[in-house]
Design a protein around this motif. Structure first.
Motif, PDB file in Angstrom:
ATOM      1  N   PRO A 180       0.829  -1.207   0.000  1.00 47.63           N
ATOM      2  CA  PRO A 180       0.000   0.000   0.000  1.00 47.63           C
ATOM      3  C   PRO A 180       0.864   1.257   0.000  1.00 47.63           C
ATOM      4  O   PRO A 180       1.991   1.249   0.490  1.00 47.63           O
ATOM      5  N   ASP A 184      -3.229   5.002   1.758  1.00 47.37           N
ATOM      6  CA  ASP A 184      -4.119   3.893   1.427  1.00 47.37           C
ATOM      7  C   ASP A 184      -4.696   3.306   2.713  1.00 47.37           C
ATOM      8  O   ASP A 184      -4.026   3.256   3.751  1.00 47.37           O
ATOM      9  N   MET A 186      -5.928   0.244   4.890  1.00 44.64           N
ATOM     10  CA  MET A 186      -5.735  -1.203   5.037  1.00 44.64           C
ATOM     11  C   MET A 186      -6.642  -1.743   6.136  1.00 44.64           C
ATOM     12  O   MET A 186      -6.869  -1.081   7.154  1.00 44.64           O
TER      13      MET A 186
END
Length: 530
Positions: A180, A184, A186
């Motif tokens: 990532p 981003d 997760m």
């Protein structure tokens, strides 16, 4: 004194309570607990649980934990939450299997994870809340998601190949085969379920039942020797911290199997020199520090192991006569030749945090999976990424740190605590694998000998040595004149592209009734208080 025309951070000041961690979400979790009436230990476990989700390259519930706790009156407690090798993992067994070393991505590098039992024990002894109360933020981030921080993304990007080599790790920590990017989001649903089970049922939910079975099955499928009995047998050990004076202060570290006493050896050597008269970023300061480090680390690699297997005592190593002898080896005009090289490689991953509450309870806590993403092996059903601390073992029969069933390996992670006039004064730690004893000595001498505040002491330029060759590594902020001066003394010096370690610290200013906190800009974290 901070230069306000240059990039940097101010020391954080607060009158009541403070937390310093390497991730903002972790610091926020700690403050949330403190402001809702929890104490420093409650906040510390809440913070480290969050980090086990949002800094997976550095730590996780599949790793180990050590802590020093200082009560307001200065009474010290130590806890060793490091795991042991599987009972079947003898040197001869591994040699029979064709192993010639305990490789970092091997299933044989996975020792029993100790962190979860350590957290539960620390809360029972020093906290006011249970695991279920302090793990809510960690569970929420694992289930609902978190944005990947810049340093975390940087580290993640370097480990795609390692994560790709294991199906469980690839599924949990890669997105379409890629790491990532910063920002981003997760999510780790399997890990969230495991954290929820621990919150509801305590550490038994990790060491027994489906989670333990998933871990054991994953390792055995790769040829590992871990059993359910090994998991269920995990116990933490109380430890009396080892203390040593340094220029009127009392420095506390944990005894072996950790390398904390090596920091005390370094400080004992350096106390025999007038550091305060030197330039803190100059040639002579770094020469003395790194020569003291090379001497102390040579001692570490000869003797440090599970304490039941060490041929010498910590007290012998820290005796004045021994420290005088070690200090006499240093030549201020040239590098020492012919020191035996270390057997540990540089660079491993860890989180350190510290919390001090309104009562004055101070917690110094460190949690690690060792190398980047540990072994790179993730148990797929439980989402537990497993450490590779067993890579510190040797397969050399007769060596104190040779692997054996039920034995703890040499351990790099070390929390620290400093007392002044018998009372808690400074709670601090420095991350970075083998660098940690050198980092403790560097940060503490920055404060004590050079008068820096805790943030300045953390920010200051760092150097270390490659532990297999003793080539000196210099951060980009080390002056060029210092590098040239060290080379003139016979050192081989290289500039390194990455930062060396990380650190957090909180100091108690009793006269002004203030807490002063710092957190390393080499990481994403922050110190904050109220």
């Amino acid at each position: 004194m901070r230069d306000f025309q240059a990039p940097g951070r101010s020391v954080v000041l607060a009158p009541n309570a403070m937390a310093a961690t390497s991730h903002p979400l972790s610091t926020a979790a700690a403050l949330e607990v403190l402001q809702s009436g929890g104490n420093a230990m409650d906040a510390a476990v809440a913070a480290v649980a969050v980090q086990c989700v949002v800094e997976p390259q550095m730590t996780g519930i599949g790793g180990d934990c050590f802590a020093i706790v200082a009560e307001p009156d200065g009474k010290l407690h130590g806890l060793n939450g490091s795991g042991r090798a599987p009972m079947a993992a003898t040197a001869q067994k591994l040699l029979d299997l064709g192993e010639r070393a305990v490789e970092p991505t091997s299933p044989h590098a996975v020792t029993v994870p100790g962190a979860v039992r350590a957290w539960e024990t620390l809360l029972a002894r020093h906290g006011t809340r249970g695991l279920g109360d302090v793990m809510k933020r960690a569970i929420a981030y694992a289930r609902d998601g978190y944005a990947v921080a810049p340093r975390v993304a940087h580290d993640w990007s370097k480990n795609v190949a390692k994560l790709s080599a294991d199906a469980g790790a690839a599924a949990a920590y890669l997105v379409n085969g890629k790491a990532p990017a910063t920002g981003d989001v997760m999510r780790h649903p399997a890990l969230a379920d495991t954290l929820q089970a621990i919150a509801e049922n305590g550490s038994k939910a990790f060491y027994e039942g489906p989670v333990a079975r998933d871990i054991v099955d994953t390792l055995q499928a790769k040829g590992g020797l871990m059993t359910l009995d090994d998991m269920a047998a995990m116990q933490v050990d109380d430890m009396v911290p080892v203390t040593k004076p340094y220029r009127g202060l009392t420095v506390a570290e944990l005894p072996p199997n950790g390398q904390g006493f090596i920091a005390l050896v370094m400080l004992g050597i350096l106390e025999r020199f007038d550091l305060a008269s030197l330039d803190p970023n100059g040639t002579e300061r770094f020469h003395l520090e790194l020569e003291a480090g090379r001497i102390a680390y040579s001692l570490r690699d000869l003797f440090l192991a599970d304490p039941a297997h060490m041929p010498v005592s910590v007290e012998e190593c820290l005796s004045d006569a021994h420290l005088d002898k070690l200090a006499s080896k240093i030549d201020r005009t040239r590098r020492i030749d012919n020191l035996p090289p270390s057997t540990l490689g540089p660079g491993s991953d860890t989180v350190y945090l510290t919390v001090i509450d309104q009562s004055g309870l101070a917690v110094s806590l460190i949690n690690s999976v060792y190398k980047d993403f540990g072994s790179g092996i993730c148990a797929p059903k439980s989402g537990v990424l497993l450490q590779n601390r067993g890579a510190c073992f040797r397969l050399q029969p007769g060596h104190p740190n040779c692997i054996d069933g039920g034995k703890r390996p040499l351990h790099t992670i070390i929390p620290a605590m400093v007392l002044k006039d018998g009372l808690p004064h400074l709670s601090f730690g420095v991350m970075g694998g083998g660098y940690q004893p050198c980092g403790h000595a560097h940060v503490l001498t920055n404060i004590v000998d050079f008068g820096m505040d805790v943030q300045e002491a953390i920010d200051a330029p760092r150097m270390f040595f490659d532990e297999t060759s003793y080539v000196l590594h210099a951060e980009g902020t080390v002056p060029e004149a210092t590098v040239a001066g060290l080379r003139s003394l016979g050192h081989d010096v290289e500039r390194v592209p990455g930062a060396i370690g990380g650190a957090q610290a909180i100091m108690i200013d009793r006269e002004r009734k203030l807490l002063l906190g710092g957190s390393d800009p080499r990481k994403d974290g922050m110190a904050a208080g109220y």
